[in-house]
Design an enzyme around this catalytic site. Structure first.
Site: not given
Ligand code: SF4
Length: 582
Positions: A42, A78, A128, A130, A224
């Site tokens: 990201h 991820h 997200h 993940e 994050n």
């Protein structure tokens, strides 16, 4: 004023592993494209650099043209769901799985408990990547908990298993887990937040308490990084989330004395370094308390003048070692030659990324004209000195200058794998070390029409060795950005461990050579003193990766100090022993 960089800032193990896997593949892919399923990390700046190297992100498998010639498709850190993996397999592409092993562990927990009929509660952010992948492993038995209120909305459940997104906020996780325990006392709970996330968040929290303002570096699309910014702002500390150094709110930052900096798990070191460097420079500019000697030193490293001074020191060392009269002219030629070659090559090569991410980038962009004119003047002056010193010295300097300038010139036709000397893997370190050693150790005796002796050879080997070690060490520090822009430095080619073995071997060889030189080739006892800079650079080499808080320009300056130490050692020997020996 103080600027403090968090020790945990930058790539985590999983992201570093994924980037390394992709770049390893990129080295051998030829013209073929590598697809990444979703942006590899990201961070828009890194994704753009990768795209230029033929590493293209796709968000939907259908974006890959039918019959495409691709080197493969990467599953990023991820991870993905089993359903998506099935679709990828149908594309008949080579799959390179860079799922972080820690995410793989969460997938395995979910798979096992879903097979035993547990309802799987995933604490994480909706949408997200993940979390989407993890939900796939629940095979319809998964429920997402993004906040405590979601627990109250859950239907009655029989067997409950709880996991968390690896980058979840630790505090939010504990709040949600407490609510789950209250509703489902028998729930099996796995704390799957990654330890690197926990350390990063806890460091940001304590840094934010201590500092007047915080800067968080990383992509705005990185959950994050956003979480770090939220945590930093929690105690009321003014917090600025930036993607690059250009976005820094310089005026607002000027109002603060103590500034803390951290970065998300997918922010490359070169972006962090540039932010730290910019903030440090601006803070130093406004503060009168900062030691002006330190500021001058940083400026001299940034502008290559410190390298030039180092070359002059090595030239005087070589003259003392060869028992010559030390002539200022040759010290000046070595300094000017090194300055000219370094700046001209950076200038010629700047568009192909030679200074990308380096602490010199901003300075080169701002002062292009000055760099170009001073380097041309330095080159002309050193050639002029060559003319005054006789034909041999002039031809020698001309040959060295031509080599320096041709280093970047594309001599071979397009389509050839190596079009310039620069394209030869590892050539930079060897060419730079050779040029420095030739100018500092060989030019003075050539210009003075003295014979080249075994002592000249030892001087040459010492300077070649020390410059080579410093240059490779510097590449070790910049290995991350070098890999991204496709530079084939020695650490990129042979990896960290083998580079360290190589540097150990060269350092040891230099020490043995210098210790044996007085006996074997009857050099003066200065050779013992020259072991000092070798030991200094070896200590830097042992410590280079254990000082995460140091900015790039300081690390580079500390390494270049080895040349100054060589010069000081030589002059100390001269003053103590009058040039006669022990
Ligand atoms: Fe792996 Fe932790 Fe990095 Fe996620 S944050 S990719 S789990 S190391």
């Amino acid at each position: 004023m103080s600027v403090k960089l968090a020790e945990t800032a930058g790539f985590c193990m999983g992201v570093k592993r994924a980037v390394d896997m992709v770049l390893e593949l990129a080295q051998h892919k030829g013209q073929e494209t590598i697809y990444t399923y979703g942006p590899l990390i990201h961070n828009p700046q890194t994704v753009e650099l990768l795209r230029k190297r033929g590493i293209v992100p796709v968000t939907d498998i259908e974006e890959i043209p039918a019959g495409t010639k691709a080197a493969g498709i990467i599953i990023r850190a991820h991870g993905i769901s089993p359903q998506e993996r099935k679709l990828l397999l149908g594309k008949n592409l080579k799959i390179i799985d860079a799922t972080c092993p820690k995410v793989g562990r969460v997938q395995a927990i979910i798979k096992k408990h879903a097979a035993r009929d547990f309802s799987i509660l995933i604490i994480g952010d909706a949408g997200h990547p993940e979390v989407n992948g993890l939900l796939g492993y629940t095979f319809g038995k998964g429920l997402l908990l993004a906040a405590v209120e979601d627990v109250h909305r859950l239907p009655p459940l029989d067997k409950v298993c709880v996991v968390a997104q690896t980058t979840q906020s630790v505090d939010e996780y504990h709040r949600i887990v407490a609510a789950v325990r209250a509703r489902f006392p028998d729930a099996i709970i796995f704390d799957t937040i990654c330890d690197s996330t926990e350390r990063r968040q806890s460091e940001v929290k304590s840094l934010a308490e201590e500092m007047d303002a915080m800067i968080i570096v990383g992509g705005r699309n990185s959950a994050n990084t956003q979480r770090l910014a939220d945590l930093a702002a929690l105690p009321g500390t003014p917090t600025f989330h930036v993607e690059t150094a250009e976005e820094l709110p310089v005026e607002q930052l000027a109002a603060h004395e103590k500034i803390g900096i951290s970065a998300g798990a997918s922010t490359p070191n070169w972006i962090i370094d540039r932010v730290v460097d910019t903030v440090t420079t601006r803070q130093a500019d406004k503060s009168r308390q900062v030691n002006s000697i330190f500021r001058f030193w940083v400026w001299s490293v940034r502008t290559d003048l410190y390298s030039a001074l180092g070359a002059g020191c090595l030239a005087s060392t070589a003259m003392l070692f060869q028992e010559m009269t030390v002539r200022f002219l040759y010290i000046a030629v070595a300094s000017l030659y090194v300055y000219a070659m370094h700046t001209l090559n950076r200038f010629i090569n700047r568009k192909t990324g030679s200074i990308i991410g380096s602490f010199r980038e901003e300075s080169y962009r701002r002062h292009e004209g000055q760099y170009l004119s001073t380097s041309v003047l330095a080159l002309v002056f050193s050639l002029g000195v060559g003319i005054l010193s006789g034909r041999a010295a002039f031809l020698f300097l001309l040959a060295m200058s031509t080599l320096g300038i041709l280093y970047n010139a594309q001599l071979a036709p397009s389509g050839w794998p190596f079009r310039s000397i620069r394209d030869l893997p590892g050539s930079k370190n060897i060419t730079v070390a050779f040029a420095w050693a030739a100018i500092a150790a060989v030019l003075p005796p050539v210009a003075e029409k003295m014979p080249l002796t075994e002592t000249t050879a030892v001087s040459f080997a010492f300077i070649f060795g020390i410059v080579f070690v410093r240059s490779v060490l510097s590449d070790l520090l910049g290995v991350q950005s070098d890999k991204l822009v496709g530079k084939e430095t020695i650490p990129v080619l042979i990896g960290n461990d083998r580079t360290q073995q190589l540097l150990n071997t060269i350092s040891l060889t230099l020490v043995v050579m210098l210790a044996a030189a007085t006996t074997l080739v009857r050099t003066v006892s200065l050779s013992y003193f020259l072991i000092i800079p070798v030991i200094y650079i070896w200590i830097c080499f042992r410590l280079y990766d254990r000082k995460p808080g140091l900015i790039g320009v300081v690390k580079e300056g500390v390494l270049e100090t080895a040349y100054i130490i060589a010069g000081l050692s030589a002059w100390a020997w001269y003053l103590i022993f009058g040039g006669k020996g022990l």
